[in-house]
Write an enzyme that holds these catalytic residues in place. Structure first.
Site, short mmCIF file in Angstrom:
data_model
loop_
_atom_site.label_atom_id
_atom_site.label_comp_id
_atom_site.label_asym_id
_atom_site.label_seq_id
_atom_site.Cartn_x
_atom_site.Cartn_y
_atom_site.Cartn_z
CE LYS A 74 -4.44 -1.34 0.37
NZ LYS A 74 -5.52 -0.85 -0.49
CB SER A 83 -0.80 -8.11 -1.14
OG SER A 83 -1.72 -8.80 -0.31
#
Length: 407
Positions: free
Chosen positions: A52, A303
């Site tokens: 992110k 991720s």
């Protein structure tokens, strides 16, 4: 004005992020699935523990000086919050993060440590989102959307550019999907450079918003979401991400809670890599053959790694149960001396290790002189469990059920 993705913007994002993000090198592994040539992209090792930071930092870097002076606002239950906080602080921009009141304390404190102000909002993520929009209108803060923004998507898409350089002979990429920012960026970048490479998305069974939307050919909003993979627990995909996935993503599949937990365990044991539920979803899809990548050079994007350590033990136990390494059997026994020894001897002779025994004389309603014995044991795999069950049944012991451990 209609939002559009442009590859030039992805290269610009890469240039901006070059000295900001950690270079996550691919990890080649033969242990995830013996039939697939698997590479892991460990974004769980990224600064803030998730991909992110890429989108958040790039988005903030593209604001005007006037916008930077007013500050930014975001809403998140975790990884996006930390990405915005780190990016804003690094550029001297004030950041305010709206979090649902029930967010894990560890994530709230991590966001504060990175320099953001935190606004705790009663309710759930959607309430925090509405509060962030309200502050955007009232205070003039720039709202940094977690996924539905062309600059955020361009930042996430730098992963796609990296993959093309790190593994030019790539056949397929498997990507966790929540709101769709990561897969939109990766799919657009990769398909623009080589349309032959397959891009598969993975959602949790309890939060299949993008899968359902693509199936129905329109954006769908789920009434509720429930999954251990909180990073991809999104009720509705974005407009831009839905449109991008419709054009560039080959297929989106789902994985169960048990499969996610088994993937987290596999990464810890085999690769010494800690992934959160969302991060392990891509690995789960390849482990359990949910995507058609047999014999193909495949990258799983891990991720993020910000798993709440307070649930890690339960996740590991569930992963052990899914992979046949932990088994609980309920047995009906005549309440006589020596019966417990008999059961334990059979289990020991078959090479399992008993970790707990619960003996209940009141649990059986059918036979007054019988009891229920619950035994939890460490086993090798499902075949081993089947051998033990067969050996017990051959001794005349009735197994009433095989209960999997639950998170």
């Amino acid at each position: 004005m209609k939002k559009m993705l442009q590859l030039d913007n992805f290269y610009k994002a890469r240039y901006v992020l070059n000295n900001v993000i950690r270079k996550t090198e691919l990890v080649h592994t033969k242990k995830i699935n013996p039939d697939v040539d698997v590479y892991l992209k460990p974004e769980c090792l990224q600064k803030t523990g998730s991909f992110k930071i890429r989108g958040a930092y790039y988005k903030i870097s593209q604001l005007s000086e006037e916008e930077k002076a007013k500050g930014v606002v975001a809403c998140s239950a975790g990884n996006h919050a930390q990405g915005v906080a780190l990016g804003a602080t690094a550029m001297g921009v004030k950041s305010l993060i709206c979090l649902p009141e029930g967010a894990p304390i560890s994530k709230v404190e991590a966001t504060r440590r990175l320099g953001a102000d935190v606004c705790l909002v009663p309710g759930v993520y959607d309430d925090a989102y509405q509060k962030a929009l309200q502050l955007h209108d009232e205070k003039g803060y720039t709202f940094v959307h977690p996924f539905d923004d062309e600059n955020v998507i361009a930042g996430q898409g730098t992963i796609g550019l990296e993959l093309m350089e790190q593994l030019p002979s790539l056949d397929a990429v498997v990507v966790p999907v929540g709101g769709g920012g990561l897969i939109s960026g990766v799919a657009f970048a990769i398909k623009s450079l080589n349309p032959k490479i397959k891009v598969y998305g993975v959602q949790a069974e309890g939060a299949p918003s993008m899968q359902k939307s693509l199936c129905d050919k329109k954006r769908e909003c789920l009434s509720s979401v429930s999954t251990v993979a909180d990073g991809i627990a999104v009720k509705e995909p974005g407009e831009l991400t839905f449109e991008t996935c419709s054009k560039y993503v080959d297929e989106i599949v789902t994985v169960s809670e048990d499969e996610i937990c088994a993937a987290i365990l596999k990464l810890i044991e085999s690769e010494k890599m800690v992934a959160e539920g969302a991060g392990a979803a891509s690995v789960a899809a390849v482990m359990f053959n949910k995507v058609p990548v047999k014999g193909k050079k495949t990258v799983c994007i891990v991720s993020g790694g910000n798993i709440d350590v307070t649930i890690l033990n339960r996740v590991i136990n569930r992963g052990l149960a899914k992979s046949g390494r932990l088994c609980t059997l309920d047995m009906q026994l005549d309440d006589q001396p020596g019966k417990l020894v008999e059961v334990c001897t059979v289990i020991a002779n078959n090479g399992a290790n008993i970790t707990s025994v619960h003996h209940d004389r009141t649990g059986n309603r059918n036979k007054v002189n019988a009891c229920i014995l619950r035994v939890t044991m460490e086993t090798k795999n499902q075949e081993h469990i089947d051998e033990i069950r067969k050996a017990l049944e051959e001794k005349g012991i009735t197994i009433t059920n095989n209960s999997n451990l639950k998170v």
